[in-house]
Design a protein around this motif. Structure first.
Motif, short mmCIF file in Angstrom:
data_model
loop_
_atom_site.label_atom_id
_atom_site.label_comp_id
_atom_site.label_asym_id
_atom_site.label_seq_id
_atom_site.Cartn_x
_atom_site.Cartn_y
_atom_site.Cartn_z
N TRP A 136 -4.69 5.21 2.34
CA TRP A 136 -3.77 4.21 1.79
C TRP A 136 -4.40 3.60 0.54
O TRP A 136 -5.58 3.28 0.52
N GLY A 147 3.47 9.07 -0.40
CA GLY A 147 4.28 8.23 -1.29
C GLY A 147 5.01 7.12 -0.56
O GLY A 147 5.77 6.38 -1.17
N ARG A 148 4.78 6.97 0.73
CA ARG A 148 5.43 5.92 1.53
C ARG A 148 4.75 4.59 1.23
O ARG A 148 3.53 4.47 1.31
N GLU A 149 5.53 3.57 0.88
CA GLU A 149 5.00 2.24 0.59
C GLU A 149 5.27 1.30 1.76
O GLU A 149 6.33 1.35 2.37
N TYR A 205 0.84 -1.19 0.00
CA TYR A 205 0.00 0.00 0.00
C TYR A 205 0.88 1.24 0.00
O TYR A 205 1.98 1.23 0.54
N GLU A 206 0.36 2.32 -0.60
CA GLU A 206 1.07 3.60 -0.64
C GLU A 206 0.15 4.67 -0.06
O GLU A 206 -1.04 4.72 -0.36
N ASN A 207 0.73 5.54 0.79
CA ASN A 207 -0.09 6.62 1.36
C ASN A 207 0.06 7.89 0.52
O ASN A 207 0.76 7.91 -0.49
N THR A 210 -1.14 -0.86 -4.15
CA THR A 210 -0.38 -0.77 -5.40
C THR A 210 0.00 -2.15 -5.94
O THR A 210 0.34 -2.29 -7.10
#
Length: 79
Positions: free
Chosen positions: A49, A27-29, A22-24, A52
Motif C-alpha cells: 500500500w 489501483g484500489r484506493e 492509500y492505493e494498492n 497518496t
C-alpha cells in the motif's frame, strides 16, 4: 536506483501509522485510519500500500481567532 526505490511500502496485515488515502498495487484506493490494518486484496492477496493523500482536520472546536471573523460593514446603507 533512487532512494524512493529503497523504501519499503507497508504490506497487508501491517498496522496503519499515518491516517490518509492509500492505493494498492491493483489501483484500489482506501481511506485508512491510524491503528487499522492494511487489508488484503481479493485478487492479489497480500499487497503493498502506498499513501497518496494525507488526512487532516481543517476545523477546530475552539473559538475562531479574531482575524478569521469577517468585519461588518460600518457604513449605513441608504434606502
Amino acid at each position: 536506483m533512487s532512494s524512493k526505490d529503497k523504501d519499503m511500502l507497508p504490506m497487508s496485515k501491517e498496522t496503519v501509522e499515518v491516517e490518509g488515502v492509500y492505493e494498492n498495487e491493483e489501483g484500489r484506493e482506501m481511506h485508512l485510519r491510524r491503528g487499522e490494518e492494511f487489508p488484503s486484496d481479493l485478487v492479489l492477496g497480500k499487497t503493498e500500500w502506498e499513501m497518496t493523500e494525507f488526512a487532516y482536520e481543517n476545523h477546530s472546536e475552539s473559538e475562531p481567532e479574531k482575524h478569521h471573523i469577517p468585519k461588518r460593514n460600518k457604513e449605513k446603507r441608504k434606502t
